[in-house]
Design a protein around this motif. Sequence first.
Motif, PDB file in Angstrom:
ATOM      1  N   VAL A   1      -2.564   8.157  10.849  1.00  0.00           N
ATOM      2  CA  VAL A   1      -3.917   8.274  10.298  1.00  0.00           C
ATOM      3  C   VAL A   1      -4.245   7.059   9.441  1.00  0.00           C
ATOM      4  CG1 VAL A   1      -5.475   9.652   8.878  1.00  0.00           C
ATOM      5  CG2 VAL A   1      -3.783  10.782  10.353  1.00  0.00           C
ATOM      6  N   ARG A   2      -3.388   6.749   8.482  1.00  0.00           N
ATOM      7  CA  ARG A   2      -3.587   5.579   7.624  1.00  0.00           C
ATOM      8  C   ARG A   2      -2.909   4.366   8.257  1.00  0.00           C
ATOM      9  NH1 ARG A   2      -1.103   7.720   2.226  1.00  0.00           N
ATOM     10  NH2 ARG A   2      -1.114   5.488   1.777  1.00  0.00           N
ATOM     11  N   PRO A   3      -3.555   3.182   8.216  1.00  0.00           N
ATOM     12  CA  PRO A   3      -2.955   1.991   8.850  1.00  0.00           C
ATOM     13  C   PRO A   3      -1.578   1.668   8.311  1.00  0.00           C
ATOM     14  CG  PRO A   3      -5.246   1.572   8.267  1.00  0.00           C
ATOM     15  CD  PRO A   3      -4.889   2.886   7.642  1.00  0.00           C
ATOM     16  N   GLU A   4      -1.371   1.928   7.011  1.00  0.00           N
ATOM     17  CA  GLU A   4      -0.070   1.611   6.441  1.00  0.00           C
ATOM     18  C   GLU A   4       0.983   2.667   6.755  1.00  0.00           C
ATOM     19  OE1 GLU A   4      -2.598   3.405   3.071  1.00  0.00           O
ATOM     20  OE2 GLU A   4      -2.869   2.179   4.864  1.00  0.00           O
ATOM     21  N   CYS A   5       0.598   3.670   7.509  1.00  0.00           N
ATOM     22  CA  CYS A   5       1.538   4.736   7.880  1.00  0.00           C
ATOM     23  C   CYS A   5       1.552   4.902   9.399  1.00  0.00           C
ATOM     24  CB  CYS A   5       1.160   6.058   7.206  1.00  0.00           C
ATOM     25  SG  CYS A   5       1.066   5.971   5.404  1.00  0.00           S
ATOM     26  N   PRO A   6       2.072   3.899  10.137  1.00  0.00           N
ATOM     27  CA  PRO A   6       2.088   4.009  11.598  1.00  0.00           C
ATOM     28  C   PRO A   6       3.084   5.079  12.058  1.00  0.00           C
ATOM     29  CG  PRO A   6       3.281   2.065  10.890  1.00  0.00           C
ATOM     30  CD  PRO A   6       2.644   2.627   9.653  1.00  0.00           C
ATOM     31  N   LEU A   7       2.832   5.605  13.242  1.00  0.00           N
ATOM     32  CA  LEU A   7       3.692   6.663  13.780  1.00  0.00           C
ATOM     33  C   LEU A   7       5.126   6.192  13.977  1.00  0.00           C
ATOM     34  CD1 LEU A   7       1.370   8.433  16.390  1.00  0.00           C
ATOM     35  CD2 LEU A   7       2.318   9.401  14.285  1.00  0.00           C
TER      36      LEU A   7
ATOM     37  N   LYS B   1       0.826  -1.203   0.000  1.00  0.00           N
ATOM     38  CA  LYS B   1       0.000   0.000   0.000  1.00  0.00           C
ATOM     39  C   LYS B   1       0.863   1.257   0.000  1.00  0.00           C
ATOM     40  CE  LYS B   1      -4.333  -1.577   2.065  1.00  0.00           C
ATOM     41  NZ  LYS B   1      -5.353  -1.315   3.109  1.00  0.00           N
ATOM     42  N   ARG B   2       1.959   1.229   0.749  1.00  0.00           N
ATOM     43  CA  ARG B   2       2.833   2.410   0.786  1.00  0.00           C
ATOM     44  C   ARG B   2       3.498   2.638  -0.555  1.00  0.00           C
ATOM     45  NH1 ARG B   2       4.152   0.758   6.335  1.00  0.00           N
ATOM     46  NH2 ARG B   2       5.896  -0.457   5.529  1.00  0.00           N
ATOM     47  N   MET B   3       3.729   1.530  -1.284  1.00  0.00           N
ATOM     48  CA  MET B   3       4.324   1.682  -2.613  1.00  0.00           C
ATOM     49  C   MET B   3       3.326   2.327  -3.571  1.00  0.00           C
ATOM     50  SD  MET B   3       6.446  -1.896  -3.045  1.00  0.00           S
ATOM     51  CE  MET B   3       6.842  -1.499  -4.757  1.00  0.00           C
ATOM     52  N   VAL B   4       2.052   1.904  -3.463  1.00  0.00           N
ATOM     53  CA  VAL B   4       1.034   2.459  -4.359  1.00  0.00           C
ATOM     54  C   VAL B   4       0.751   3.907  -4.004  1.00  0.00           C
ATOM     55  CG1 VAL B   4      -1.369   2.260  -5.105  1.00  0.00           C
ATOM     56  CG2 VAL B   4       0.001   0.194  -4.779  1.00  0.00           C
ATOM     57  N   ARG B   5       0.681   4.169  -2.708  1.00  0.00           N
ATOM     58  CA  ARG B   5       0.380   5.527  -2.250  1.00  0.00           C
ATOM     59  C   ARG B   5       1.346   5.868  -1.115  1.00  0.00           C
ATOM     60  NH1 ARG B   5      -5.214   7.309   0.770  1.00  0.00           N
ATOM     61  NH2 ARG B   5      -4.726   9.523   1.079  1.00  0.00           N
ATOM     62  N   PRO B   6       2.435   6.513  -1.441  1.00  0.00           N
ATOM     63  CA  PRO B   6       3.445   6.807  -0.416  1.00  0.00           C
ATOM     64  C   PRO B   6       2.869   7.659   0.706  1.00  0.00           C
ATOM     65  CG  PRO B   6       4.313   7.170  -2.619  1.00  0.00           C
ATOM     66  CD  PRO B   6       2.856   6.945  -2.790  1.00  0.00           C
ATOM     67  N   CYS B   7       3.407   7.412   1.899  1.00  0.00           N
ATOM     68  CA  CYS B   7       2.948   8.136   3.081  1.00  0.00           C
ATOM     69  C   CYS B   7       3.503   9.570   3.076  1.00  0.00           C
ATOM     70  CB  CYS B   7       3.413   7.424   4.353  1.00  0.00           C
ATOM     71  SG  CYS B   7       2.695   5.771   4.543  1.00  0.00           S
ATOM     72  N   LYS B   8       2.622  10.479   3.399  1.00  0.00           N
ATOM     73  CA  LYS B   8       3.033  11.866   3.566  1.00  0.00           C
ATOM     74  C   LYS B   8       3.136  12.168   5.061  1.00  0.00           C
ATOM     75  CE  LYS B   8       0.779  13.336  -0.721  1.00  0.00           C
ATOM     76  NZ  LYS B   8      -0.213  14.259  -1.333  1.00  0.00           N
ATOM     77  N   LYS B   9       3.659  13.338   5.345  1.00  0.00           N
ATOM     78  CA  LYS B   9       3.870  13.696   6.748  1.00  0.00           C
ATOM     79  C   LYS B   9       2.568  13.660   7.531  1.00  0.00           C
ATOM     80  CE  LYS B   9       6.703  17.027   7.484  1.00  0.00           C
ATOM     81  NZ  LYS B   9       7.317  18.389   7.620  1.00  0.00           N
ATOM     82  N   THR B  10       1.478  14.063   6.888  1.00  0.00           N
ATOM     83  CA  THR B  10       0.190  14.112   7.601  1.00  0.00           C
ATOM     84  C   THR B  10      -0.519  12.758   7.646  1.00  0.00           C
ATOM     85  OG1 THR B  10      -0.889  14.798   5.548  1.00  0.00           O
ATOM     86  CG2 THR B  10      -0.165  16.528   7.071  1.00  0.00           C
ATOM     87  N   ASP B  11       0.009  11.724   6.949  1.00  0.00           N
ATOM     88  CA  ASP B  11      -0.630  10.403   6.919  1.00  0.00           C
ATOM     89  C   ASP B  11      -0.221   9.523   8.094  1.00  0.00           C
ATOM     90  OD1 ASP B  11      -1.937  11.003   4.563  1.00  0.00           O
ATOM     91  OD2 ASP B  11      -0.329  10.222   3.307  1.00  0.00           O
ATOM     92  N   TYR B  12       0.927   9.837   8.732  1.00  0.00           N
ATOM     93  CA  TYR B  12       1.402   8.990   9.822  1.00  0.00           C
ATOM     94  C   TYR B  12       0.468   9.108  11.033  1.00  0.00           C
ATOM     95  CZ  TYR B  12       5.645   8.251   7.172  1.00  0.00           C
ATOM     96  OH  TYR B  12       6.537   7.877   6.186  1.00  0.00           O
TER      97      TYR B  12
END
Length: 204
Positions: A182-188, A169-180
């Motif tokens: 918030v999105r399960p694939e972007c944990p803090l 998922k991170r490859m398809v939609r890279p995590c941005k600073k505001t996604d950490y």
Amino acid sequence: MRNLLLYLLLLSLPAAAQVYTYIDAEGNRVFTDQPRQSNAERIELTPSNNMPSLPAAAPPAPVATTARQPTYQVLRILFPEPDTTIRDSAGNLIVTASSEPALQSGHSFRLLLDGQATGETGRSPVFPLENIDRGTHQLAVEIVDAQGRTLERTPSQPLHMLRISLAQKRMVRPCKKTDYGVRPECPLKDKPPEKRDIPFIPFI
């Protein structure tokens, strides 16, 4: 001897028959049922000792049969349809079924996943499933009685579970600073440290 045989035969005649005897011109005794000669004498026959026939046996009473179990004209899985691909990173799925006529009293729905009962058996035809392994599985729904005996069953149908990993998922939609966070694939914990600006100190 001939006269003796004739007499024995006459004894076997029914009691209602009339038997007569006389001496013919040659001196032989004749037995007949017609008084043709004037000198014919009637013979009183003894009643027959035949036993009366037994009455015919009554036909056996029909054996009581148990009531036939109620049948279902239709039992099918509404969702998912056969050969469906489910894309869910957690492997979650909701299976729904229906029957015609409606579920009878004392009967329950049971879900089979790869031939094994799974989920909760009960009156509800809705089965929420979690954490199904990725790959192809076989689904079927049964109607069972109070003793757990199968009354009806749908044909097994294939299901394909596609679980996308967090890395994919991170490859398809890279995590941005505001996604950490918030999105399960972007944990803090994966959030990269922020760069701090170092103030410029001039040399004296």
